[in-house]
Write an enzyme that holds these catalytic residues in place. Structure first.
Site, PDB file in Angstrom:
ATOM      1  N   CYS A 104       3.080 -92.548  55.086  1.00 14.73           N
ATOM      2  CA  CYS A 104       2.009 -92.239  54.151  1.00 14.73           C
ATOM      3  C   CYS A 104       1.732 -90.741  54.254  1.00 14.73           C
ATOM      4  O   CYS A 104       2.277 -90.048  55.095  1.00 14.73           O
ATOM      5  CB  CYS A 104       0.749 -93.014  54.517  1.00 14.73           C
ATOM      6  SG  CYS A 104       1.016 -94.788  54.553  1.00 14.73           S
ATOM      7  N   TRP A 155       2.223 -95.614  51.481  1.00 14.88           N
ATOM      8  CA  TRP A 155       3.472 -96.343  51.333  1.00 14.88           C
ATOM      9  C   TRP A 155       3.264 -97.592  52.188  1.00 14.88           C
ATOM     10  O   TRP A 155       3.325 -97.523  53.415  1.00 14.88           O
ATOM     11  CB  TRP A 155       4.651 -95.521  51.820  1.00 14.88           C
ATOM     12  CG  TRP A 155       5.954 -96.214  51.591  1.00 14.88           C
ATOM     13  CD1 TRP A 155       6.653 -96.990  52.472  1.00 14.88           C
ATOM     14  CD2 TRP A 155       6.716 -96.246  50.380  1.00 14.88           C
ATOM     15  NE1 TRP A 155       7.783 -97.478  51.886  1.00 14.88           N
ATOM     16  CE2 TRP A 155       7.861 -97.049  50.600  1.00 14.88           C
ATOM     17  CE3 TRP A 155       6.551 -95.669  49.131  1.00 14.88           C
ATOM     18  CZ2 TRP A 155       8.819 -97.281  49.627  1.00 14.88           C
ATOM     19  CZ3 TRP A 155       7.513 -95.890  48.167  1.00 14.88           C
ATOM     20  CH2 TRP A 155       8.627 -96.692  48.406  1.00 14.88           C
ATOM     21  N   ASN A 193      -1.658 -92.866  59.044  1.00 15.00           N
ATOM     22  CA  ASN A 193      -0.215 -92.984  58.774  1.00 15.00           C
ATOM     23  C   ASN A 193       0.410 -93.537  60.038  1.00 15.00           C
ATOM     24  O   ASN A 193       0.206 -93.007  61.122  1.00 15.00           O
ATOM     25  CB  ASN A 193       0.391 -91.618  58.439  1.00 15.00           C
ATOM     26  CG  ASN A 193       1.902 -91.710  58.277  1.00 15.00           C
ATOM     27  OD1 ASN A 193       2.409 -92.768  57.886  1.00 15.00           O
ATOM     28  ND2 ASN A 193       2.616 -90.642  58.599  1.00 15.00           N
ATOM     29  N   GLY A 194       1.143 -94.641  59.911  1.00 16.59           N
ATOM     30  CA  GLY A 194       1.816 -95.235  61.068  1.00 16.59           C
ATOM     31  C   GLY A 194       1.569 -96.724  61.109  1.00 16.59           C
ATOM     32  O   GLY A 194       1.211 -97.349  60.115  1.00 16.59           O
ATOM     33  N   GLU A 254      30.568 -96.752  52.980  1.00 14.54           N
ATOM     34  CA  GLU A 254      29.321 -96.027  52.725  1.00 14.54           C
ATOM     35  C   GLU A 254      29.572 -94.521  52.656  1.00 14.54           C
ATOM     36  O   GLU A 254      29.042 -93.816  51.797  1.00 14.54           O
ATOM     37  CB  GLU A 254      28.297 -96.375  53.811  1.00 14.54           C
ATOM     38  CG  GLU A 254      26.995 -95.611  53.746  1.00 14.54           C
ATOM     39  CD  GLU A 254      26.240 -95.788  52.437  1.00 14.54           C
ATOM     40  OE1 GLU A 254      26.587 -96.684  51.639  1.00 14.54           O
ATOM     41  OE2 GLU A 254      25.321 -94.988  52.184  1.00 14.54           O
ATOM     42  N   LYS A 277      28.682 -92.222  49.390  1.00 16.11           N
ATOM     43  CA  LYS A 277      27.799 -91.052  49.494  1.00 16.11           C
ATOM     44  C   LYS A 277      28.449 -89.832  48.884  1.00 16.11           C
ATOM     45  O   LYS A 277      27.854 -89.090  48.125  1.00 16.11           O
ATOM     46  CB  LYS A 277      27.478 -90.794  50.977  1.00 16.11           C
ATOM     47  CG  LYS A 277      26.057 -90.462  51.325  1.00 16.11           C
ATOM     48  CD  LYS A 277      25.005 -91.264  50.670  1.00 16.11           C
ATOM     49  CE  LYS A 277      25.303 -92.733  50.692  1.00 16.11           C
ATOM     50  NZ  LYS A 277      24.506 -93.565  49.812  1.00 16.11           N
ATOM     51  N   GLU A 315      29.075 -90.130  44.915  1.00 17.60           N
ATOM     52  CA  GLU A 315      27.919 -90.197  44.001  1.00 17.60           C
ATOM     53  C   GLU A 315      27.174 -88.874  43.912  1.00 17.60           C
ATOM     54  O   GLU A 315      26.433 -88.659  42.950  1.00 17.60           O
ATOM     55  CB  GLU A 315      26.973 -91.332  44.397  1.00 17.60           C
ATOM     56  CG  GLU A 315      26.202 -91.166  45.673  1.00 17.60           C
ATOM     57  CD  GLU A 315      25.217 -92.306  45.904  1.00 17.60           C
ATOM     58  OE1 GLU A 315      24.600 -92.790  44.954  1.00 17.60           O
ATOM     59  OE2 GLU A 315      25.080 -92.727  47.074  1.00 17.60           O
ATOM     60  N   HIS A 332      49.309-100.644  53.186  1.00 19.77           N
ATOM     61  CA  HIS A 332      49.639-101.657  52.165  1.00 19.77           C
ATOM     62  C   HIS A 332      49.453-101.115  50.756  1.00 19.77           C
ATOM     63  O   HIS A 332      49.198-101.865  49.822  1.00 19.77           O
ATOM     64  CB  HIS A 332      48.775-102.909  52.381  1.00 19.77           C
ATOM     65  CG  HIS A 332      49.009-103.558  53.701  1.00 19.77           C
ATOM     66  ND1 HIS A 332      50.190-104.172  54.043  1.00 19.77           N
ATOM     67  CD2 HIS A 332      48.225-103.624  54.808  1.00 19.77           C
ATOM     68  CE1 HIS A 332      50.128-104.627  55.286  1.00 19.77           C
ATOM     69  NE2 HIS A 332      48.944-104.314  55.785  1.00 19.77           N
ATOM     70  N   LYS A 355      17.617 -94.052  40.814  1.00 19.91           N
ATOM     71  CA  LYS A 355      17.271 -94.439  42.190  1.00 19.91           C
ATOM     72  C   LYS A 355      17.155 -95.961  42.304  1.00 19.91           C
ATOM     73  O   LYS A 355      17.556 -96.545  43.284  1.00 19.91           O
ATOM     74  CB  LYS A 355      15.949 -93.800  42.618  1.00 19.91           C
ATOM     75  CG  LYS A 355      15.546 -94.115  44.060  1.00 19.91           C
ATOM     76  CD  LYS A 355      16.610 -93.665  45.054  1.00 19.91           C
ATOM     77  CE  LYS A 355      16.300 -94.061  46.465  1.00 19.91           C
ATOM     78  NZ  LYS A 355      17.454 -93.810  47.371  1.00 19.91           N
TER      79      LYS A 355
HETATM   80  C1  AGP Z   1      23.221 -95.679  47.103  1.00 17.53           C
HETATM   81  O1  AGP Z   1      23.239 -94.322  47.509  1.00 17.53           O
HETATM   82  C2  AGP Z   1      22.874 -95.808  45.640  1.00 17.53           C
HETATM   83  N1  AGP Z   1      21.593 -95.206  45.393  1.00 17.53           N
HETATM   84  C3  AGP Z   1      22.971 -97.252  45.150  1.00 17.53           C
HETATM   85  O2  AGP Z   1      24.256 -97.749  45.457  1.00 17.53           O
HETATM   86  C4  AGP Z   1      21.922 -98.211  45.775  1.00 17.53           C
HETATM   87  O3  AGP Z   1      22.227 -98.428  47.124  1.00 17.53           O
HETATM   88  C5  AGP Z   1      21.973 -99.543  45.004  1.00 17.53           C
HETATM   89  O4  AGP Z   1      21.607 -99.305  43.652  1.00 17.53           O
HETATM   90  C6  AGP Z   1      21.049-100.608  45.608  1.00 17.53           C
HETATM   91  O5  AGP Z   1      19.715-100.180  45.561  1.00 17.53           O
HETATM   92  P1  AGP Z   1      18.599-101.070  46.316  1.00 17.53           P
HETATM   93  O6  AGP Z   1      18.868-100.969  47.782  1.00 17.53           O
HETATM   94  O7  AGP Z   1      17.295-100.451  45.932  1.00 17.53           O
HETATM   95  O8  AGP Z   1      18.738-102.488  45.830  1.00 17.53           O
END
Ligand code: AGP
Length: 599
Positions: A2, A69, A95-96, A475, A479, A482, A498, A594
């Site tokens: 927060c 939050w 906050n915490g 992952e 990263k 994207e 393969h 997001k």
């Molecule tokens: C990850 O960096 C991306 N922002 C995207 O793959 C994200 O993880 C995915 O849309 C899932 O989002 P969520 O965890 O809010 O469900």
């Protein structure tokens, strides 16, 4: 996580609090509020963003503000901060997480105190109400924080008093020093437009702001916290001095991880305390766990699968949410479906969770967002407590998801009797060491940036790993692709030969995970395959003999099955610095959102 802001001095406090909260909005924005301390205390708070909050004009020159939050209790007007005591003459922002609030609240209710909210915070003003019968405000705050367990940063004001008392334990709190008064805040961004002269409180500190005079105590003794001048201004404010939210959030991981495990680990007993409502008998009878998720959360699910199968001895399948259907061959009464979603609003994941629920399976949401659709619709919710993540690329929430799911694997394993207390203690101790291990990686950033810059112009980027290294490879590739828009792909290391090996050239940097939990000896064979085709190889390795096959290598502290998770922080920094070297829109990459709320 927060945001806290407070001011006491000669200026009107209301506009200072409002603009301060705006600068802190990235720390939490599901509800907000202020307390204006004059002869009487006036509280203005509500669910929603800062813009939804109406703060009236006021002559008050002392007050505190908060943007939330949620971690305990959904976002509602009543759960918003500040919280007050029975008299309405004491207001607190926090906050915490107060780990022992249940017991404190029970004692206070038995003593006749009445509570309005579902929050852990509300115990604090009621404790202060009792302490103020015997002490002045600073001492009363000291006495109360001595009774609190957990992480907290507090701001306290009282009616008719032109002073603020603040306290800090494991949650950040800074003091701003100005000619016309003094500030407290969760970070400098809240007041940097008014002053850049800052002192940083330490754990156990209690700060007494009496007009512009600031006195700090720790364990009852006066202490000196030197005043420093920050070298950045309001424009960089919201990012806390970082160039991008993503980099800030990568560096927030130690704090986020401390919040994820706070109050949930009893390493001595080998227990994880998750406050889940899923009946123990149900967990003991489970035949299968199905994890549904997307993107980074899907990778966290793949990591969790191995931990759940190892510790809880329950078959665990991980499905891409948009591809998920509940198979009629499964028994819904003995299948738990876990929706992993940091936003709690991803349409594909919500759709999968609803299909499971309609089939009769119980559902658990593992999410970062209290009150989100996933949290409200699932049979139970488990929060990762990472605080808001602004950058589109998920970073700290991946780490917090895996840490929280690791705790779940201990919880389910201990409930099912498949995990001994000593084995559980080992993993719990490793979880305790996770924030520090991640910090060690973050301290390596200058060298990581050098390596990233060296390989930034590769034709494509490959990430390889086995076992727990495989989800980390996926992952790492996600990263990089994207935010840099370069082609990047993650592979199970054994799969390279393969087919994908055909793509490997001297212009395709390969990033390999060779830590504990990843079968490093076998992975080294795959490293040799690519190295012999002149591909540059960067390794995160705990294998001495791998060094001569690596063009650059990084190490992680010994942390057992969590080493691959720590290794992932290197890959986050690689992705960031490759993209930054190309001037990409890192926090808002093209075509992405997001939270993907459409299917
Ligand atoms: C990850 O960096 C991306 N922002 C995207 O793959 C994200 O993880 C995915 O849309 C899932 O989002 P969520 O965890 O809010 O469900």
């Amino acid at each position: 996580m927060c945001g806290i802001i407070g001011y006491v001095g000669s200026d009107q406090v209301a506009p200072i609090l409002t603009s301060g909260l705006k600068n802190l909005e990235y720390r939490g924005y599901d509800s907000a509020g202020v307390a204006l301390a004059d002869d009487v205390l006036s509280i203005h708070k509500r669910e929603g963003t800062i813009d939804d909050l109406t703060v009236p004009e006021s002559t008050a020159t002392c007050g505190i503000g908060h943007t939330r939050w949620s971690t305990h209790g959904p976002p509602t007007d009543t759960n918003s901060h500040p919280h007050t005591d029975c008299t309405g003459e004491i207001a607190v922002v926090h906050n915490g997480i107060i780990d022992n609030y249940d017991a404190l609240k029970a004692d206070l209710e038995a003593a006749g105190h009445e509570f309005d909210s579902d929050t852990d915070t509300e115990v604090i003003p009621h404790l202060l109400e009792e302490a103020l019968e015997r002490y002045g405000l600073p001492t009363a705050v000291s006495r109360v924080v001595d009774r609190l367990e957990g992480s907290f940063a507090l701001g306290v004001v009282a009616a008719g008093r032109d002073e603020i008392v603040a306290a800090r334990n494991d949650s950040p709190l800074v003091v701003g020093h100005a000619d016309d008064g003094a500030f407290i805040a969760s970070d400098v961004t809240a007041f940097v437009e008014h002053t850049r002269d800052v002192s940083y409180l330490e754990d156990g500190d209690v700060a007494h702001l009496d007009g512009g005079d600031v006195r700090v105590y720790n364990d009852g003794q006066r202490v000196d916290r030197p005043i420093q001048t920050v070298d950045w201004g309001a424009d960089a404010a919201e990012k806390g001095g970082y160039d991008h939210y993503m980099l800030k959030e990568i560096h927030e991981q130690p704090q986020a991880l401390r919040q994820a495990i706070s109050g949930r680990i009893d390493a001595v007993a080998g227990e994880a305390d998750l406050e889940l409502s899923l009946p123990e008998q149900y967990l003991a009878s489970l035949d299968e766990i199905q994890i549904v998720a997307c993107g980074t959360s899907y990778h966290a699910g793949l990591y969790a699968k191995r931990l759940l199968e190892r510790h809880a001895e329950v078959r665990t399948t991980v499905k891409i949410a948009s591809e998920y259907a509940f198979s009629p061959s499964r028994d819904p009464w003995r299948t738990l479906v876990i929706a992993v979603t940091q936003s709690g609003e991803t349409a594909d994941t919500l759709g999968a969770m609803r299909r499971a629920s309609r089939a009769g399976a119980k559902t658990l949401a593992v999410t970062n967002t209290v009150g989100s659709t996933a949290a409200r619709e699932a049979d139970d919710a488990l929060y990762i407590r990472a605080g808001p993540e602004i950058g589109v690329a998920a970073t700290k929430t991946f780490a917090s998801q895996v840490a929280t799911l690791a705790l779940l694997s201990v919880y389910v394993g201990r409930t099912r009797g498949t995990l001994s207390s000593s084995d559980a203690s080992d993993l719990l101790e490793h979880l305790r060491g996770l924030p520090g291990a991640v910090q060690q990686v973050l301290d390596e950033e200058p060298r990581v940036r050098t390596v990233a810059t060296e390989y930034a112009d590769g034709d494509a980027f490959f990430f390889v790993g086995r076992r727990l290294g495989h989800p980390v490879a996926l992952e790492g590739a996600l990263k990089l692709k994207e935010i840099s828009y370069d082609h990047a792909e993650g592979f199970a290391a054994g799969e390279l030969k393969h087919g994908p090996l055909a793509l490997v050239t001297g212009e395709t940097p390969v990033f390999a995970i060779l830590t504990d939990g990843t079968s490093p000896d076998e992975t080294l064979n795959n490293v040799k395959e690519v190295e012999s085709r002149s591909a540059p190889v960067v390794g995160v390795s705990s294998l001495e003999r791998a060094e001569k096959f690596l063009d650059a290598s990084f190490s992680v502290p010994e942390l057992g099955l969590l080493e691959p998770l720590v290794a992932n922080v290197y890959l986050q920094l690689i992705a960031y610095h490759v993209a930054n070297s190309k001037g990409r829109a890192i926090d808002k990459p093209r075509n992405l959102a997001k939270s993907v709320t459409v299917e």
